[in-house]
Design an enzyme around this catalytic site. Structure first.
Site, PDB file in Angstrom:
ATOM      1  N   PRO A   1       0.843  -1.211   0.000  1.00  0.00           N
ATOM      2  CA  PRO A   1       0.000   0.000   0.000  1.00  0.00           C
ATOM      3  C   PRO A   1       0.879   1.263   0.000  1.00  0.00           C
ATOM      4  O   PRO A   1       1.776   1.403   0.828  1.00  0.00           O
ATOM      5  CB  PRO A   1      -0.782  -0.108   1.310  1.00  0.00           C
ATOM      6  N   GLU A   2       0.626   2.138  -0.929  1.00  0.00           N
ATOM      7  CA  GLU A   2       1.323   3.426  -0.981  1.00  0.00           C
ATOM      8  C   GLU A   2       0.362   4.499  -0.483  1.00  0.00           C
ATOM      9  O   GLU A   2      -0.782   4.216  -0.145  1.00  0.00           O
ATOM     10  CB  GLU A   2       1.769   3.717  -2.428  1.00  0.00           C
TER      11      GLU A   2
ATOM     12  N   HIS B   1      -4.906 -14.753   9.304  1.00  0.00           N
ATOM     13  CA  HIS B   1      -4.243 -13.443   9.328  1.00  0.00           C
ATOM     14  C   HIS B   1      -5.153 -12.296   9.761  1.00  0.00           C
ATOM     15  O   HIS B   1      -4.789 -11.138   9.616  1.00  0.00           O
ATOM     16  CB  HIS B   1      -3.606 -13.106   7.972  1.00  0.00           C
TER      17      HIS B   1
ATOM     18  N   ARG C   1       1.653 -10.777   6.073  1.00  0.00           N
ATOM     19  CA  ARG C   1       3.110 -10.725   6.249  1.00  0.00           C
ATOM     20  C   ARG C   1       3.542 -10.030   7.537  1.00  0.00           C
ATOM     21  O   ARG C   1       4.707 -10.056   7.895  1.00  0.00           O
ATOM     22  CB  ARG C   1       3.757 -10.059   5.028  1.00  0.00           C
TER      23      ARG C   1
ATOM     24  N   ARG D   1      22.750  19.778  -1.812  1.00  0.00           N
ATOM     25  CA  ARG D   1      22.643  18.315  -1.699  1.00  0.00           C
ATOM     26  C   ARG D   1      23.123  17.649  -2.977  1.00  0.00           C
ATOM     27  O   ARG D   1      22.673  17.982  -4.073  1.00  0.00           O
ATOM     28  CB  ARG D   1      21.197  17.904  -1.435  1.00  0.00           C
TER      29      ARG D   1
END
Ligand code: ZN
Length: 270
Positions: free
Chosen positions: A2-3, A91, A110, A151
């Site tokens: 999931p983002e 789960h 997981r 940077r």
């Protein structure tokens, strides 16, 4: 995994079912996920009203007067609102039952997800030091330009740094840099203000579009048998190494940048 758009889609899907509801009880079917689940969760949440469900970066917060439950979906986690008598499947690690008879169920095969506790008025250490939200007005080209001066890290690594901006994962960094025409290997400190303005716009457009698309799967969050509701991405470069650039037709390049697989067009991205 999931983002940010999937997490925001989850938040929007859950909000009408959770906001204002009172918590009846908490069932923990194991003591830990990625980290131990604090006992405060079981002790403090029952009887509390959920004032809000918020997102910060990829964390979800269930706010109550007693404190906030802090959730992360990890690699494989999903949250669904289900009827109270829905059978437990493999789960299904956590149930937060509501006084209306339904329950919020956390499934995570997981177990890279987490369920943690944040006392009222505090900011959990995981949330400290995070950069702005990419969809907030504070995140723009001027901000990226100012933060990037001096940077030498590749601009892609800079964009994926959670202290700079949260929630721009590998997929969205690759796609945003393609849309903005910026080579991911370019030194962050050598990208101009104008190009950072294009990049900030690209990040907002791509994440905003993904959230809009995610909205089409919201019904899955209240379906006992539904998939978690993540959506197929429409991708220009991510995962397309060696294939033709959608803009110029030349083969896309690939390399590891900051240990993350990266794909870009050497012609369209400078
Ligand atoms: Zn190209």
């Amino acid at each position: 995994m999931p983002e940010l758009p999937e997490v925001e889609t989850t938040r929007r899907g859950l909000e009408p079912h959770l906001q204002g509801r009172r918590i009846h009880g908490v069932i923990l079917r194991r003591p830990d996920l990625r980290w131990p689940i604090p006992p405060d969760i079981e002790r403090a949440l029952p009887g509390q009203r959920i004032a809000a469900i918020r997102r910060r970066a990829k964390y979800l917060l269930l706010d109550t007067d007693a404190g906030s439950a802090l959730l992360h979906l990890g690699m494989s986690g999903s949250l669904r609102v289900l009827p109270g008598d829905t059978p437990v499947r493999a789960h299904d690690h956590v149930d937060i039952s509501l006084e209306d008879g339904r329950l919020l169920r956390f499934n995570d095969p997981r177990r890279f997800g987490c369920l943690l506790w944040q006392p009222p008025g505090e900011t959990h250490e995981l949330l400290r030091g995070l950069g702005p939200e990419p969809l907030d007005a504070a995140f723009d080209g001027d901000y990226l330009f100012a933060r990037s001066r001096g940077r030498s890290a590749p601009v892609k690594s800079f964009l994926m740094d959670q202290r700079i901006v949260v929630g721009v994962g590998n997929i969205y960094a690759a796609e945003s840099l393609f849309m903005a025409g910026i080579n991911p290997l370019r030194e962050a400190g050598k990208v101009s203000r104008e190009r950072y303005q294009r990049l900030a716009t690209a990040v907002k457009d791509i994440l905003g579009y993904a959230i809009t698309r995610g909205g089409t799967t919201l019904r899955d969050f209240i379906s006992p048998d539904g998939a978690p509701g993540y959506f197929e991405q429409e991708l220009s470069v991510y995962g397309r190494e060696g294939q033709a650039c959608v803009r110029c037709g030349r083969p896309l390049r690939h390399a590891s940048i900051g240990q993350r697989a990266s794909v870009w067009c050497g012609h369209c991205q400078r």
